[in-house]
Design an enzyme around this catalytic site. Structure first.
Site, PDB file in Angstrom:
ATOM      1  N   GLU A 155       0.985  -1.173   0.125  1.00 15.14           N
ATOM      2  CA  GLU A 155       0.146  -0.084   0.198  1.00 15.14           C
ATOM      3  C   GLU A 155       0.801   1.122   0.126  1.00 15.14           C
ATOM      4  O   GLU A 155       1.063   1.989   1.002  1.00 15.14           O
ATOM      5  CB  GLU A 155      -1.044  -0.018   1.368  1.00 15.14           C
ATOM      6  CG  GLU A 155      -2.051  -1.100   1.367  1.00 15.14           C
ATOM      7  CD  GLU A 155      -2.853  -0.876   2.432  1.00 15.14           C
ATOM      8  OE1 GLU A 155      -2.896  -0.058   3.093  1.00 15.14           O
ATOM      9  OE2 GLU A 155      -3.954  -1.576   2.140  1.00 15.14           O
ATOM     10  N   GLU A 240      -6.220  -7.235  -0.651  1.00 14.16           N
ATOM     11  CA  GLU A 240      -6.606  -7.145   0.745  1.00 14.16           C
ATOM     12  C   GLU A 240      -7.831  -6.376   1.241  1.00 14.16           C
ATOM     13  O   GLU A 240      -7.864  -5.337   0.487  1.00 14.16           O
ATOM     14  CB  GLU A 240      -5.487  -6.355   1.651  1.00 14.16           C
ATOM     15  CG  GLU A 240      -5.365  -6.436   3.046  1.00 14.16           C
ATOM     16  CD  GLU A 240      -4.445  -5.282   3.844  1.00 14.16           C
ATOM     17  OE1 GLU A 240      -3.329  -5.615   3.532  1.00 14.16           O
ATOM     18  OE2 GLU A 240      -4.957  -4.465   4.277  1.00 14.16           O
TER      19      GLU A 240
HETATM   20  C1  IDC Z   1      -2.745  -3.297  10.500  1.00 17.61           C
HETATM   21  C2  IDC Z   1      -2.956  -4.447  11.707  1.00 17.61           C
HETATM   22  C3  IDC Z   1      -2.414  -3.974  12.895  1.00 17.61           C
HETATM   23  C4  IDC Z   1      -0.921  -3.166  12.967  1.00 17.61           C
HETATM   24  C5  IDC Z   1      -1.125  -2.065  11.934  1.00 17.61           C
HETATM   25  C6  IDC Z   1       0.121  -1.371  11.702  1.00 17.61           C
HETATM   26  O1  IDC Z   1      -4.177  -5.074  11.521  1.00 17.61           O
HETATM   27  O2  IDC Z   1      -2.432  -5.056  13.907  1.00 17.61           O
HETATM   28  O3  IDC Z   1      -0.898  -2.639  14.089  1.00 17.61           O
HETATM   29  O4  IDC Z   1      -1.367  -2.874  10.512  1.00 17.61           O
HETATM   30  O5  IDC Z   1       1.018  -2.102  11.180  1.00 17.61           O
HETATM   31  C7  IDC Z   1      -4.172  -2.070   5.878  1.00 17.61           C
HETATM   32  C8  IDC Z   1      -2.602  -2.518   6.048  1.00 17.61           C
HETATM   33  C9  IDC Z   1      -2.644  -3.638   6.967  1.00 17.61           C
HETATM   34  C10 IDC Z   1      -3.262  -3.085   8.298  1.00 17.61           C
HETATM   35  C11 IDC Z   1      -4.760  -2.942   8.004  1.00 17.61           C
HETATM   36  C12 IDC Z   1      -5.748  -2.617   9.127  1.00 17.61           C
HETATM   37  O6  IDC Z   1      -2.243  -3.350   4.643  1.00 17.61           O
HETATM   38  O7  IDC Z   1      -1.223  -3.647   7.266  1.00 17.61           O
HETATM   39  O8  IDC Z   1      -3.103  -3.956   9.281  1.00 17.61           O
HETATM   40  N1  IDC Z   1      -4.986  -2.084   6.950  1.00 17.61           N
HETATM   41  O9  IDC Z   1      -5.428  -1.426   9.615  1.00 17.61           O
HETATM   42  N2  IDC Z   1      -4.450  -1.308   5.029  1.00 17.61           N
HETATM   43  C13 IDC Z   1      -5.822  -0.723   5.088  1.00 17.61           C
HETATM   44  C14 IDC Z   1      -6.101  -1.218   6.509  1.00 17.61           C
END
Ligand code: IDC
Length: 321
Positions: A155, A240
């Site tokens: 992302e 995702e």
């Molecule tokens: C989130 C995880 C969380 C972690 C955070 C930061 O669920 O536990 O602390 O990342 O690293 C994304 C990302 C994905 C995110 C997810 C939810 O690709 O890594 O995971 N998210 O926030 N993009 C949109 C949402």
């Protein structure tokens, strides 16, 4: 006697067909125009789950959990999410872990998507040197394996991570992959956390067998029409998505999730089948986690959260009423 023999043979053939793994069913994937297709050229929709960060939740990704996901959940594809900061900290350990998981998914008949999980740094070019070393290792080991899909940057985000910058990154990484592997599918991230497809529609990259990432979190993102419009022009892989708020918690929005899923099942202008992968196979105390806290170290794969039950139900065959 003869009749019974024929019935038995038919039964075994029927079962063998039913018992095929996703890799046996679809073989080498290919892109035909904007549609992901199987080896024979039939449209295919891969549906699957993403790991949480492999560096943070290794106990959730084991031979036992993958076996469970393949045989009980019946997913087609497992995404291996490697946060770039985890790689920076322990490169060899992370590479060894990915290599092992690529082998396990092959053994279990599942596709796997290797995800260079750019998030924290925003602009993928910030860590270009690590990215190059990582992808060189990956293609040296896993080029030309039928079951592997490469996702080069999860992302891109922030002001700096424009489509032009992503293009620059792609121009470094895609040739590294293509030097060894001409046909595997490559997924390219798009601006604003892979949510903005407009720039890719206006200026698609000129490589073959590449698809563009679209990510959404159902509570926060409801840009259904924008997505449908983009799907007319470029090949999209929803690598995702989640039922929750974009922060991975707060609320589930199952209604919006179902609306998105119906679009991917064919309710889109070109009636395409669009592949998707949901977030995430972790047991962290957060709404988007599939397993309840503590499940992974006990290998208790049935200890699901509400979101976990929802995701699992999506893979189960329709029951008779
Ligand atoms: C989130 C995880 C969380 C972690 C955070 C930061 O669920 O536990 O602390 O990342 O690293 C994304 C990302 C994905 C995110 C997810 C939810 O690709 O890594 O995971 N998210 O926030 N993009 C949109 C949402």
């Amino acid at each position: 006697m003869k009749k019974i023999g024929i019935v038995l043979i038919a039964f075994f053939i029927f079962n063998a067909v039913l018992a095929q793994t996703p890799i046996q069913k679809y073989g080498q994937l290919q892109l035909i125009d904007k549609q992901l297709c199987d080896e024979k050229g039939n449209p295919v929709q891969l549906r699957g789950m993403s790991s949480h960060g492999l560096g943070w939740f290794p106990a959730c990704m084991t031979e036992s959990s993958i076996e469970h996901l393949a045989t009980v959940w019946k997913i087609d594809v497992l995404r291996l999410a490697l946060y770039t900061q985890n790689y920076a900290k322990e490169p060899q350990k992370m590479l060894d872990f990915i290599d092992k998981l690529v082998d396990i998914t092959e053994k279990k008949g599942l596709y796997c998507m290797i995800d260079w999980h750019v998030l924290e740094k925003g602009n993928p070019n910030t860590e270009i040197e690590n990215a190059k070393v990582f992808w060189k290792h990956i293609v040296n080991k896993h080029a030309n394996k039928k079951h592997v899909i490469f996702e080069i940057c999860n992302e891109p985000n922030g002001k700096e991570a424009t489509w032009a910058e992503i293009g620059k990154f792609a121009d470094e990484i895609i040739p590294i992959i293509r030097e060894k592997d001409k046909k595997s599918i490559i997924i390219v991230g798009t601006p604003r956390w892979s949510s903005d497809l407009k720039a890719a529609v206006e200026k698609p990259l000129s490589y073959k067998n590449i698809m563009y990432a679209f990510h959404f979190y159902a509570y926060s993102h409801k840009t259904y029409d924008e997505f449908k419009e983009a799907s007319k022009h470029i090949p999209i892989f929803v690598s995702e998505w989640g039922t929750t708020h974009a922060d991975g918690s707060q609320f589930h929005d199952f209604e919006s999730s179902k609306k998105w899923l119906s679009i991917f099942d064919g309710d889109n202008p070109n009636k395409m089948k669009i592949s998707w992968i949901a977030w995430s196979l972790g047991d962290k105390d957060e709404l988007s986690a599939v397993f309840k806290p503590g499940s992974c170290k006990e290998a208790n794969w049935n200890n699901l959260t509400e979101g976990g039950e929802f995701y699992k139900s999506l893979f189960q065959p329709e029951k008779c009423k």
